[in-house]
Design an enzyme around this catalytic site. Structure first.
Site, short mmCIF file in Angstrom:
data_model
loop_
_atom_site.label_atom_id
_atom_site.label_comp_id
_atom_site.label_asym_id
_atom_site.label_seq_id
_atom_site.Cartn_x
_atom_site.Cartn_y
_atom_site.Cartn_z
N LYS A 114 0.81 -1.22 0.00
CA LYS A 114 0.00 0.00 0.00
C LYS A 114 0.84 1.27 0.00
O LYS A 114 0.44 2.29 -0.53
CB LYS A 114 -0.96 -0.01 1.19
CG LYS A 114 -2.07 -1.04 1.00
CD LYS A 114 -3.29 -0.72 1.85
CE LYS A 114 -4.46 -1.57 1.43
NZ LYS A 114 -4.32 -2.98 1.85
N GLU A 166 -9.83 6.80 3.28
CA GLU A 166 -10.74 5.84 3.89
C GLU A 166 -9.91 4.66 4.36
O GLU A 166 -8.83 4.42 3.82
CB GLU A 166 -11.78 5.34 2.88
CG GLU A 166 -11.28 4.24 1.91
CD GLU A 166 -10.21 4.71 0.91
OE1 GLU A 166 -10.06 5.93 0.73
OE2 GLU A 166 -9.51 3.84 0.33
N SER A 170 1.72 -9.75 -1.07
CA SER A 170 1.36 -8.34 -0.92
C SER A 170 1.66 -7.77 0.47
O SER A 170 1.87 -6.57 0.61
CB SER A 170 -0.11 -8.14 -1.26
OG SER A 170 -0.93 -9.01 -0.49
C1 LIG Z 1 -5.17 -3.99 1.34
C2 LIG Z 1 -4.47 -5.24 1.05
C3 LIG Z 1 -4.82 -6.08 -0.04
C4 LIG Z 1 -5.99 -5.80 -0.94
O1 LIG Z 1 -5.93 -4.65 -1.69
P1 LIG Z 1 -5.62 -4.63 -3.25
O2 LIG Z 1 -5.91 -3.23 -3.64
O3 LIG Z 1 -6.54 -5.62 -3.92
O4 LIG Z 1 -4.20 -5.00 -3.43
C5 LIG Z 1 -4.05 -7.20 -0.27
N1 LIG Z 1 -3.02 -7.54 0.52
C6 LIG Z 1 -2.66 -6.78 1.59
C7 LIG Z 1 -1.51 -7.21 2.43
C8 LIG Z 1 -3.37 -5.61 1.89
O5 LIG Z 1 -3.01 -4.87 2.95
#
Ligand SMILES: *Cc1c(COP(=O)(O)O)cnc(C)c1O
Length: 393
Positions: A85, A107, A375
């Site tokens: 993020k 948000e 992610s």
């Molecule tokens: C917020 C988040 C997501 C989902 O958001 P995307 O916009 O679909 O990437 C996925 N993995 C993690 C670790 C997150 O914090």
């Protein structure tokens, strides 16, 4: 408008007329600075020195051996604040600064995007206010504390279901009245144009780095790239590096919750229907009257009844494939990666891991090279995971 922000028929700008000037101003600034040398030098500096880029592309040797594929992990979990993020909040935060904005609003659902925005507010010395559903404020006290520690103000939202979708509505309401001085920093590839395009742009560094590294390491492209899909930003970020390589399979994994056949699911592309939510046309979880349904996933980041419009386009054109992983399967992925590789993934990312393992087990996929976008890291999910696994901590 220079661009209508459409992906096929999806996307667009479905907002009250009062917001159009703010979106136009934002589009102009984005188009101006995205190729600006000074802007990119500064962003590059923060991505490296503050966030910790580039992230490694790690060969998961034990997992690969166990399941018969070559599995690589793009380690976005190693970034400051623990997830991808920050790529977007740094990009948009800097854009807000270049636009001369004096205040940033955002948000947040569970708090991850709120935290990534709050720290960028500290870094760039811009005050941040975060809209958060009062239900979520109650459930995520630690993340509220984190945001406040970083100097942000958390504004509880008591309308509707008091969760993420209501927080987004409230942020838009604020922005209509304050756009002269305020930037609304949206956390995923959703919302009206230019957000889906802009957020993807700031996340596309994931795809660029991955492409370069896999070519260096393997001298060929991967067979498949797998990422979890909430609003769609980490997946579009990594997909963007391979979108023109038709031979690379792109797979988005949604939060299946208790299963797509149940009412407790977050699998918007797998189960939803076309509709407009938060300013763009995409797929939405809704009932026959078009009332938005409540989403459910064990991972807060996948618990959203909408999805970014570019994914809707990639789905209907067949360029990417979408599937879902249940809560239970995701927890299995969480355990397996921790056990075999010593890497504890976020529950969101665990969906991509679980899918990769499922994919590797299919006989005709044997020996294939798979990249999984990790992610985020699992530190934020430890209490929940322990509870789900029946462990007292
Ligand atoms: C917020 C988040 C997501 C989902 O958001 P995307 O916009 O679909 O990437 C996925 N993995 C993690 C670790 C997150 O914090």
């Amino acid at each position: 408008m220079i661009n209508d922000g459409k992906f096929g028929k999806y996307g667009g700008i479905f907002v009250p007329e009062l917001l159009i000037p703010a979106l136009e101003e934002l589009e102009r600034a984005f188009l101006k600075y995205k190729d600006d040398k000074k802007f990119n030098q500064e962003l590059d500096y923060y991505l490296k020195e503050f966030a910790g880029r580039p992230t490694v592309l790690y060969y998961a040797r034990n997992l690969s051996k166990k399941f018969g594929c070559k599995i690589y992990l793009k380690r976005e979990d190693m970034l400051h604040t623990g997830a991808h993020k920050i790529n977007n909040t740094l990009g948009q935060g800097l854009l807000a600064k270049y636009m001369g904005k004096k205040r940033i609003i955002a948000e947040t659902g569970a708090g991850q995007h709120g935290i990534a925005t709050a720290v960028v507010g500290s870094l760039l010395d811009i005050p941040v206010e975060v809209y958060m559903g009062s239900e979520d404020v109650g459930r995520q006290k630690l993340n509220v504390f984190r945001m406040e520690l970083s100097g942000a103000r958390v504004l509880p939202v008591k309308t509707g279901s008091r969760t993420l979708k209501d927080a987004i509505n409230e942020a838009f309401r604020d922005w209509v009245a304050t756009e002269d001085t305020t930037h609304y920093l949206i956390g995923s590839t959703m919302g009206p144009h230019p957000y889906p395009t802009m957020v993807k742009h700031f996340q596309s560094i994931i795809g660029r780095e991955t492409r370069e590294k896999i070519l260096q390491k393997k001298n060929k492209l991967p067979d498949a790239v797998i990422a979890c899909v909430g609003g769609g930003s980490n997946s579009l970020g990594i997909f963007s590096g391979f979108i023109d390589d038709e031979e690379v399979e792109l797979i988005g994994v949604e939060g299946g919750g208790d299963g797509v056949e149940t009412d407790r699911t977050g699998a918007t592309l797998c189960k939803g229907t076309e509709g407009i939510l938060h300013g763009s046309l995409s797929f939405v979880l809704q009932n026959y009257d078009g009332q938005i349904s409540a989403a459910h996933s064990v991972s807060a980041g996948l618990d959203y009844p909408g999805v970014g419009p570019e994914h809707a386009h990639l789905k209907v054109t067949g360029r990417a494939k979408y599937d879902s992983i249940t809560n239970e399967e995701a927890l299995e992925g969480f355990e397996l990666l921790s056990k075999y590789e010593g890497i504890i993934p976020a529950l969101e990312s665990s969906h991509a891991v679980a899918y990769a393992i499922k994919y590797a087990k299919i006989p005709e996929n044997r020996g294939k090279t798979i990249v999984v976008n990790l992610s985020g890291r699992g530190d934020k999910d430890m209490f929940l995971a322990a509870r789900e696994m029946g462990v007292k901590v």
